[in-house]
Every structure is written in C-alpha cells, then in structure tokens.
Design a protein around this motif. Structure first.
Motif, PDB file in Angstrom:
ATOM      1  N   GLN A  55       0.831  -1.196   0.000  1.00 18.79           N
ATOM      2  CA  GLN A  55       0.000   0.000   0.000  1.00 18.79           C
ATOM      3  C   GLN A  55       0.870   1.252   0.000  1.00 18.79           C
ATOM      4  OE1 GLN A  55      -2.707  -0.122   3.294  1.00 18.79           O
ATOM      5  NE2 GLN A  55      -3.383  -2.177   2.861  1.00 18.79           N
TER       6      GLN A  55
ATOM      7  N   LYS B  64     -10.847  -0.821  -2.637  1.00 20.73           N
ATOM      8  CA  LYS B  64     -10.313  -2.167  -2.493  1.00 20.73           C
ATOM      9  C   LYS B  64     -11.426  -3.199  -2.632  1.00 20.73           C
ATOM     10  CE  LYS B  64      -6.566  -0.816   0.637  1.00 20.73           C
ATOM     11  NZ  LYS B  64      -6.964   0.570   1.013  1.00 20.73           N
TER      12      LYS B  64
ATOM     13  N   GLU C  11      -7.739  -2.166  -6.145  1.00 15.94           N
ATOM     14  CA  GLU C  11      -6.881  -3.317  -5.883  1.00 15.94           C
ATOM     15  C   GLU C  11      -7.696  -4.464  -5.286  1.00 15.94           C
ATOM     16  OE1 GLU C  11      -2.662  -1.413  -4.636  1.00 15.94           O
ATOM     17  OE2 GLU C  11      -4.383  -0.788  -3.452  1.00 15.94           O
TER      18      GLU C  11
ATOM     19  N   ARG D 195      -6.292  -2.441 -10.097  1.00 18.07           N
ATOM     20  CA  ARG D 195      -5.062  -1.797  -9.630  1.00 18.07           C
ATOM     21  C   ARG D 195      -5.408  -0.468  -8.976  1.00 18.07           C
ATOM     22  NH1 ARG D 195      -5.455  -1.819 -14.972  1.00 18.07           N
ATOM     23  NH2 ARG D 195      -4.298  -3.776 -15.031  1.00 18.07           N
ATOM     24  N   TYR D 196      -4.449   0.052  -8.276  1.00 18.40           N
ATOM     25  CA  TYR D 196      -4.614   1.344  -7.621  1.00 18.40           C
ATOM     26  C   TYR D 196      -4.750   2.450  -8.660  1.00 18.40           C
ATOM     27  CZ  TYR D 196      -3.551   5.455  -4.854  1.00 18.40           C
ATOM     28  OH  TYR D 196      -3.603   6.689  -4.259  1.00 18.40           O
TER      29      TYR D 196
END
Length: 380
Positions: free
Chosen positions: A49, A197, A224, A250-251
């Motif tokens: 993170q 998330k 994510e 994905r972020y």
C-alpha cells in the motif's frame, strides 16, 4: 503531542486521515510529532500500500525517522519511551489487530507520563480472525480514552473496555484539490461505478448478481483486489456480464479520479458490513449520487431518495430494486442535483473538540488557521 499511525509513504483512507489530523492539530497550535510504521503488518493481510516514493499524492507531514515495525518489540519500547518523555498527549490510530500488541506496548509505556487516546477506525474487523476481540480489548484497556466514528462501533466495544468511549463523526479528509473541474457527464449514461479495495465484505459479488437482472447498465470495478480476482472474473463470465463489466484491478492515482467519476451515473457500495467510509464523501465531492447499503455510517451521510438510495445489505433483490429505481425517469437527475459536498471544516472542528476533551488538552486558538489544500489520494 505524539501521533502514531499510518502516513506517507502508506496510502489509502487511514493514512490520509492520520496526515490530515496532524496538519489540523498543528494548525490549531499544537506541536505534533508524527510517527508512522516502517512495517505495518504481514503482506498476506496488508498487501503493498505504498506510494511510489517519487509521486506522493497527499500533503506530507514530517515523520520521526526511527523505524516502527509491527513485529519488533524493541521498536515498540523505543516509541513508547520517547512518546512518554516528549509528549503530554499520545494519540494512536488503530485499524487492524495485527498492530494491537505494538500499540498496547506503546500505550503502556506512554501512560507513565502522558494521556493516551486511541482513535479506533475499525472496532471489529470486517473479516474477523481468532483473537481479534482479546487483542482489541488489550489495547483499549491500556488507553485513557477511545474515539470511534459510529454508535455501532461504540456498541461493539461494550465489554471490551471500561475506558470512556466517545463517538465523533469521521471527518471528510478530501481537500479542495480533488474536486472535479468542468462539466460532469450528462445522466443517464447507464454506467455505474464500484471504487475501492475489492474485498469480500464489500459485496462485489452481490452487485454483479444484481446487475445481471438490470438490463442495459454497465459497471466499472476499479481498485486493488484483496480477494481472488479470478473468482470475480469467473462470476462475471457465469452471469453473462463480460460485455457489460470492466475490471481495473489496480490502484488508481488521484489525478485520474475526476475523469473516472465523471463517466458514471452513481457510485455503488453494496457492503455487507462497514464502520466509517470516506467514499460517499468522495462521490459527493465530485457531484455523484450513491447507492449504498444500510451499514456503517452510510445511512448518516446518504439521504435516501434525496441524494442517493439505500438498500438492505447482502440482499440481491433489494439492490436490484434500488438500481431499477435509479433509472426511473427523472430520479437520477434529481439525486444529482441534490448532492452537496460535506462541510468538512465543521466536522473537523467537532472532531478536534472531542480529542481535546478526552485528552484533557486546552483548545488552542491561533489568530489564524491556515487553509489546508493538498491533493488527496483515493480512499481505496
């Protein structure tokens, strides 16, 4: 004052809360020493993170250089001794029981000379493990007082501690720099968004099953994966949704959030459980209505039928009803017109008053409080 919690280079909602709190306490006249984790926890529970070191997205607050690992008692001892020697008040940000032993040791050492307040961002883990309640109780009983963000979290701590527990609404940590500029897309686009998330408790599977029963609506899942991505993709295929669902596992950098939100009719958060989330505030900041379940702080920040729609958690039928209602003629435009960003300053002032009262601190009132403007990372 010493503040201990996740901050840069960690990213996500809790690190942003920690950083914003440090800035606002400093602006209120306090000398704040911020210590963050060098290691937050095992990778299988807390996947990577971190921001790329060259590209921070939040206003960095200087942190203490000493390492602090969740598994190194020597670090805990150093942090507790130093906090006790340097500060009259120690504030600990708690959100995962993996860190409870470390924070407990720090609290025990710091309380020799300081008042210790725990900000409990997750009183009961969404995906519980054996030992969670005893570990949480251990930490709460080592503090002088506890802050939680919803009455349900206060109730969850009943029996775990005899310390004072105050409820303070989670303040929006979404500064002005994140707001969408220009015109949002004209609804209805018939496109929905799930953002953040991807974990079991957030109910993506419920959303997919509901979407299969609502015709001609597309969905983007952006964030994510904390669960098996292949399971989600297999469910999409089984439900025949491959041509209507896009997955971006994905972020997403903060600068891309305005474009993402502008391309959707509503943010859908079909959580099975929740404590307090900033995603509704993020959606409202970008002018987007929400469809959310009646869990956590969602019923407090979404006005059903006014700026969003509420439905029953873990209930495909009720989510289908809400999604169909969303596209009834005129409703989506009405919801969007009623969306207003939260009054972050007033909520933050109440939050700081709660901290001051619990810690026995006098409220500092500098002649001028600098405005806080920095780009916020996505609350994923």
């Amino acid at each position: 004052m010493t503040l201990i919690g996740p901050a840069f280079p960690w990213r996500g909602g809790i690190p942003l809360l920690t950083t914003d709190l440090a800035h606002r306490l400093t602006a209120a006249g306090h000398d704040v020493r911020l210590r963050t984790w060098s290691r937050q926890g095992p990778a299988r529970l807390l996947p990577a993170q971190r921001y790329p070191l060259a590209a921070p997205e939040s206003g960095i607050y200087p942190t203490e250089p000493e390492p602090l690992s969740w598994r190194n008692p020597l670090h805990w001892w150093r942090a507790g001794r130093r906090a006790s020697a340097e500060s009259e008040v120690v504030v600990l940000i708690f959100y995962t029981t993996v860190q409870a032993p470390a924070l407990w040791a720090i609290a025990r050492l710091a309380r020799r000379r300081a008042n210790v307040v725990v900000i409990c961002a997750n009183a009961v883990p969404h995906e519980s493990r054996p030992g969670d309640r005893p570990l949480a109780a251990l930490l709460m009983r080592a503090a002088d007082a506890v802050v939680v963000h919803t009455p349900a979290e206060r109730d969850a701590l009943a029996g775990l501690t005899d310390r004072p527990v105050a409820v303070a609404a989670l303040p929006p940590h979404l500064p002005n720099g994140t707001r969408q500029s220009g015109e949002l897309g004209s609804p209805p686009l018939r496109r929905l968004l799930f953002f953040g998330k991807v974990r079991h408790y957030k109910g993506v599977d419920i959303l997919l099953r509901a979407l299969a029963r609502v015709e001609d609506v597309h969905l983007a899942i952006v964030g994510e994966f904390y669960q098996n991505e292949s399971e989600v993709r297999a469910l999409i295929d089984r439900l025949g949704l491959a041509d209507r669902v896009q997955v971006h596992p994905r972020y997403l950098p903060a600068e891309r959030i305005p474009e993402l939100f502008a391309g959707a009719d509503a943010l859908v958060l079909p959580y099975r459980t929740a404590t307090a989330s900033q995603l509704v505030a993020l959606a409202h900041w970008h002018g987007l209505p929400t469809v959310v379940t009646r869990v956590g702080n969602f019923p407090d920040v979404v006005r059903d039928g006014v700026d969003g729609l509420l439905c029953t958690p873990d209930d495909v039928d009720d989510l289908v009803r809400a999604l169909r209602d969303l596209y009834e003629p005129g409703l989506l435009a009405s919801l969007r017109a009623a969306v207003r960003p939260a009054d972050s300053d007033s909520v933050w002032q109440a939050y700081l008053r709660t901290l001051h009262a619990l810690a026995g601190m006098p409220e500092q009132r500098p002649e001028s409080t600098p405005a806080l403007h920095w780009p916020a990372p996505s609350d994923q």
